[in-house]
Motif scaffolding. Structure first.
Motif, mmCIF file in Angstrom:
data_model
loop_
_atom_site.group_PDB
_atom_site.id
_atom_site.type_symbol
_atom_site.label_atom_id
_atom_site.label_comp_id
_atom_site.label_asym_id
_atom_site.label_seq_id
_atom_site.Cartn_x
_atom_site.Cartn_y
_atom_site.Cartn_z
ATOM 1 N N ILE A 119 0.840 -1.207 0.000
ATOM 2 C CA ILE A 119 0.000 0.000 0.000
ATOM 3 C C ILE A 119 0.872 1.254 0.000
ATOM 4 O O ILE A 119 0.601 2.226 -0.712
ATOM 5 C CB ILE A 119 -0.957 -0.011 1.219
ATOM 6 C CG1 ILE A 119 -1.966 -1.154 1.065
ATOM 7 C CG2 ILE A 119 -1.662 1.327 1.375
ATOM 8 C CD1 ILE A 119 -2.767 -1.454 2.321
ATOM 9 N N LYS A 120 1.939 1.220 0.805
ATOM 10 C CA LYS A 120 2.840 2.375 0.854
ATOM 11 C C LYS A 120 3.513 2.575 -0.503
ATOM 12 O O LYS A 120 3.726 3.715 -0.946
ATOM 13 C CB LYS A 120 3.879 2.158 1.971
ATOM 14 C CG LYS A 120 4.764 3.356 2.288
ATOM 15 C CD LYS A 120 4.001 4.597 2.633
ATOM 16 C CE LYS A 120 3.334 4.535 3.977
ATOM 17 N NZ LYS A 120 2.556 5.768 4.249
ATOM 18 N N GLY A 121 3.849 1.482 -1.185
ATOM 19 C CA GLY A 121 4.441 1.579 -2.519
ATOM 20 C C GLY A 121 3.492 2.258 -3.499
ATOM 21 O O GLY A 121 3.900 3.131 -4.282
ATOM 22 N N VAL A 122 2.228 1.876 -3.443
ATOM 23 C CA VAL A 122 1.214 2.501 -4.314
ATOM 24 C C VAL A 122 1.090 3.989 -3.981
ATOM 25 O O VAL A 122 1.004 4.851 -4.876
ATOM 26 C CB VAL A 122 -0.150 1.782 -4.144
ATOM 27 C CG1 VAL A 122 -1.261 2.562 -4.844
ATOM 28 C CG2 VAL A 122 -0.064 0.358 -4.674
ATOM 29 N N GLU A 123 1.099 4.283 -2.675
ATOM 30 C CA GLU A 123 0.978 5.680 -2.232
ATOM 31 C C GLU A 123 2.169 6.512 -2.726
ATOM 32 O O GLU A 123 1.982 7.611 -3.265
ATOM 33 C CB GLU A 123 0.912 5.704 -0.705
ATOM 34 C CG GLU A 123 0.596 7.061 -0.099
ATOM 35 C CD GLU A 123 0.527 6.975 1.428
ATOM 36 O OE1 GLU A 123 -0.185 6.108 1.945
ATOM 37 O OE2 GLU A 123 1.210 7.765 2.087
ATOM 38 N N TYR A 124 3.384 5.985 -2.551
ATOM 39 C CA TYR A 124 4.588 6.687 -3.023
ATOM 40 C C TYR A 124 4.513 6.906 -4.531
ATOM 41 O O TYR A 124 4.819 7.974 -5.038
ATOM 42 C CB TYR A 124 5.840 5.866 -2.693
ATOM 43 C CG TYR A 124 6.352 6.000 -1.277
ATOM 44 C CD1 TYR A 124 5.802 6.906 -0.379
ATOM 45 C CD2 TYR A 124 7.413 5.218 -0.828
ATOM 46 C CE1 TYR A 124 6.280 7.023 0.918
ATOM 47 C CE2 TYR A 124 7.901 5.322 0.465
ATOM 48 C CZ TYR A 124 7.329 6.220 1.335
ATOM 49 O OH TYR A 124 7.809 6.327 2.617
ATOM 50 N N HIS A 125 4.115 5.855 -5.255
ATOM 51 C CA HIS A 125 4.055 5.938 -6.725
ATOM 52 C C HIS A 125 3.083 7.036 -7.156
ATOM 53 O O HIS A 125 3.397 7.842 -8.046
ATOM 54 C CB HIS A 125 3.644 4.588 -7.311
ATOM 55 C CG HIS A 125 3.571 4.592 -8.809
ATOM 56 N ND1 HIS A 125 2.384 4.795 -9.497
ATOM 57 C CD2 HIS A 125 4.535 4.461 -9.753
ATOM 58 C CE1 HIS A 125 2.631 4.771 -10.800
ATOM 59 N NE2 HIS A 125 3.926 4.576 -10.981
ATOM 60 N N GLY A 126 1.933 7.073 -6.496
ATOM 61 C CA GLY A 126 0.939 8.091 -6.828
ATOM 62 C C GLY A 126 1.454 9.500 -6.575
ATOM 63 O O GLY A 126 1.245 10.409 -7.392
ATOM 64 N N MET A 127 2.141 9.667 -5.449
ATOM 65 C CA MET A 127 2.639 11.007 -5.104
ATOM 66 C C MET A 127 3.756 11.438 -6.040
ATOM 67 O O MET A 127 3.775 12.578 -6.528
ATOM 68 C CB MET A 127 3.121 11.009 -3.645
ATOM 69 C CG MET A 127 1.978 10.881 -2.653
ATOM 70 S SD MET A 127 2.523 10.982 -0.952
ATOM 71 C CE MET A 127 2.980 12.708 -0.833
#
Lengths: 206, 92
Positions: A119-127
């Motif tokens: 989830i954190k990876g997805v969040e970082y990617h989005g940001m």
């Protein structure tokens, strides 16, 4: 509950009467120097973050609005669920009636914990895709520093949990082995505990 | 053999409380429930966060049953964390 050898402990799971409890340091005593040291370092970082926030209140408030709070709360649920599974695994390893469940419970705890990384990876990617990188401003710099250091703790904790699952496969149990399991579990709970503070400070406090 | 005795523990109750408090803090963070502005909501969020930290320590890390010196050290950490975060939030 906290007896080192719960095989001789008749009350596991049937309430935790004071008289049945044996007070002891979870894990090896030396581990707590490391754990409290870690907590202290994060406290210094939190203090510095709030100081920076005080100096740039408007910038921080505007930047905070771009964060996805939903992923933050989901990750909180993820770590809490992983933690309770690790609690069950630690209880299981102390009692020969449940010891055969212990390894599986540690694996389940690690599997749920791994969702945090995804989830954190997805969040970082989005940001980063949206151009919200540490170079954009102080808030994002602090966001990536605090969550990045914590993410490193999560990954280390997952490795610890996998080691504990291997250790728990052994049918026999000794005080040393139980102390190692307790210590590793406490590290994972510290990871959970730190996220509770980071989530509140970065995502919620305005 | 059922695993019920294994999971029937104070830590399970603590888990449910932690989940509930997470929802409460999220509500405070997402909406101005009290109508007193962000400062009051943020102070409540910080207080609940430290309370959750204490629950994790006492029931997940089993410090509730640790020797008093270790438990007091942890309780001291919680108090210091609450004071420092509150002061820095208000005056930082």
């Amino acid at each position: 509950m906290v007896t080192r050898n719960a095989a001789a402990h008749p009350v596991l799971g049937s309430g935790e009467s004071i008289s049945a409890r044996v007070r002891h340091v979870p894990g090896e005593p030396g581990l707590w120097i490391f754990l409290f040291g870690d907590l202290f370092i994060f406290s210094v970082l939190f203090t510095a973050y709030l100081n920076e926030r005080g100096n740039n209140a408007d910038e921080f408030a505007a930047a905070q609005g771009h964060l996805e709070r939903t992923t933050g709360i989901i990750n909180t649920f993820v770590l809490l669920t992983s933690s309770i599974l690790v609690v069950f695994a630690t209880r299981a390893v102390r009692d020969e009636r449940w010891r055969h469940h212990s390894s599986g419970l540690f694996v389940a705890g690690a599997a749920v914990g791994a969702c945090f990384v995804a989830i954190k990876g997805v969040e970082y990617h989005g940001m980063i895709s949206a151009g919200l990188t540490p170079s954009v401003g102080n808030f994002y710099m602090w966001y990536f520093v605090l969550t990045g250091i914590h993410l490193a703790h999560v990954i280390l904790g997952l490795l610890v949990l996998m080691c504990l699952s291997r250790l728990a496969r052994n049918a026999a149990s000794s005080a040393t082995r139980i102390a190692i399991v307790e210590g590793g579990a406490c590290f994972w709970h510290v990871v959970d505990l730190l996220w509770i503070l980071i989530f509140s400070l970065i995502f919620l406090v305005r | 053999m059922t695993m019920m005795p294994l999971v029937r523990t104070r830590a399970s109750m603590a888990y449910l409380v932690l989940i509930a408090l997470t929802v409460v803090t999220w509500s405070f963070g997402a909406h101005d429930i009290l109508g007193h502005g962000h400062v009051t909501a943020s102070l409540i969020i910080l207080a609940i966060a430290v309370f959750k930290v204490r629950i994790v320590g006492l029931y997940f890390m089993e410090l509730r049953d640790a020797p008093s010196w270790l438990r007091m050290l942890f309780e001291g950490y919680c108090v210091a964390e609450l004071v420092v975060l509150t002061v820095m939030y208000l005056f930082g």
